[in-house]
Design an enzyme around this catalytic site. Structure first.
Site, PDB file in Angstrom:
ATOM      1  N   SER A 142       0.867  -1.201   0.000  1.00 11.46           N
ATOM      2  CA  SER A 142       0.000   0.000   0.000  1.00 11.46           C
ATOM      3  C   SER A 142       0.894   1.238   0.000  1.00 11.46           C
ATOM      4  O   SER A 142       2.097   1.140   0.262  1.00 11.46           O
ATOM      5  CB  SER A 142      -0.844  -0.036   1.279  1.00 11.46           C
ATOM      6  OG  SER A 142      -1.453   1.205   1.536  1.00 11.46           O
ATOM      7  N   TYR A 155      -3.580  -0.819  10.121  1.00 11.01           N
ATOM      8  CA  TYR A 155      -3.403  -1.048   8.682  1.00 11.01           C
ATOM      9  C   TYR A 155      -1.992  -0.618   8.252  1.00 11.01           C
ATOM     10  O   TYR A 155      -1.302  -1.334   7.526  1.00 11.01           O
ATOM     11  CB  TYR A 155      -4.470  -0.255   7.917  1.00 11.01           C
ATOM     12  CG  TYR A 155      -4.480  -0.473   6.431  1.00 11.01           C
ATOM     13  CD1 TYR A 155      -5.151  -1.556   5.871  1.00 11.01           C
ATOM     14  CD2 TYR A 155      -3.828   0.409   5.564  1.00 11.01           C
ATOM     15  CE1 TYR A 155      -5.176  -1.760   4.499  1.00 11.01           C
ATOM     16  CE2 TYR A 155      -3.843   0.216   4.192  1.00 11.01           C
ATOM     17  CZ  TYR A 155      -4.515  -0.863   3.665  1.00 11.01           C
ATOM     18  OH  TYR A 155      -4.530  -1.062   2.295  1.00 11.01           O
TER      19      TYR A 155
END
Ligand code: NAD
Length: 250
Positions: A142, A155
């Site tokens: 990400s 996350y």
């Protein structure tokens, strides 16, 4: 184009019911691969779309955040097609709450899927790849592999960890024929980002910062995943490939 040909390869894609996982499964199938679609939610559509391309596809329903199912998933996947040549660790979730209120449950729900399952699935599938002396493992990182994000500390930690696992496994396995790499998508339109897409001001401020002047679509990952799954990338190990419309270049 034979460098990118995946005919006869067997690819296991996690989180293949929709979003990025479905598009990557279809991209791999378009390049010739048979697909094992693993997901906690309905992935029948992905299986149907892959079969329409003339490839084999099978479905495994599993909650990958439960460590006890992982061995069974890999055993079943191996039984379907006789082995796994490509593993795409894509399944992931996000929990949005400020760091000061981020609960133990939110943290662990995210980390157990986004990080624990990535390592232990790679370990299980990696063992058969090492025995065979070939294989490709691709994990989905990400922008928060590099940046801190806002209200998503679990996350962010998990996606930083994905880069760490990718490099650690590459160091041990590159000399034994197994390439381990990752893809770091930028902002892509999927369920994962639906809350941001619904917030007009946030959506605009993010779009304005993307050099490509648009969000990515799931199809934008087809080329990169085929590249990393194919022999075109045989000398790439431990790399995190950014597919971000230039976000990190800004
Ligand atoms: P999505 O919510 O559309 O898809 C997530 C997939 O994971 C679904 O198939 C879902 O069924 C599956 N899944 C969720 N929990 C699971 C569990 N416990 N066990 C098994 N499968 C489970 O999201 P997406 O955007 O397609 O996300 C795919 C990956 O890409 C994730 O790892 C995400 O973190 C990453 N990512 C997304 C973006 C983005 O902008 N959308 C950006 C960077 C990284």
């Amino acid at each position: 184009m034979s460098l990118f040909d995946l005919t006869g390869k067997k690819a296991l894609v996690t989180g293949a019911s929709g979003g990025l996982g479905q598009a990557m499964a279809i991209g791999l199938a378009e390049a010739g691969a048979d697909i094992i679609a693993v997901s906690s939610s309905e992935a029948q559509e992905t299986v149907r779309l892959v079969r329409e391309l003339g490839r084999n596809a099978e479905l495994i329903a599993a909650d990958l955040s439960n460590e006890e199912v992982l061995e069974g998933v890999v055993a079943q996947a191996t039984e379907f097609f006789g082995g796994i040549d490509v593993l795409v660790n894509n399944a992931g979730i996000i929990r949005r709450t400020p760091a000061a209120e981020h609960s133990w449950k939110d943290w662990h729900d995210v980390v157990s899927l986004n990080l624990d399952s990535v390592f232990f699935l790679s370990q299980l599938v990696g063992k058969q790849m090492l025995e065979r002396g070939s294989g490709k493992i691709i994990s989905i990182a990400s922008m928060l592999t590099y940046q801190g994000g806002i209200n998503v500390p679990g996350y962010t930690a998990s996606k930083h960890g994905v880069a760490g696992i990718t490099k650690a496994l590459a160091n041990e396995w590159a000399g034994r024929g197994v390439q381990v790499n990752a893809i770091a998508p930028g902002y892509m339109t999927t369920n994962n980002t639906a809350p941001i897409l619904a917030d007009e001001a946030r959506y605009k401020s993010i779009t304005d910062r993307i050099p490509a002047a648009r969000w990515g679509t799931p199809d934008d990952l087809k080329g990169p995943v085929v590249f990393l799954a194919s022999s075109a990338s045989d000398y790439m190990n431990g790399h995190v490939l950014n597919v971000d419309g230039g976000w990190l270049a800004r």
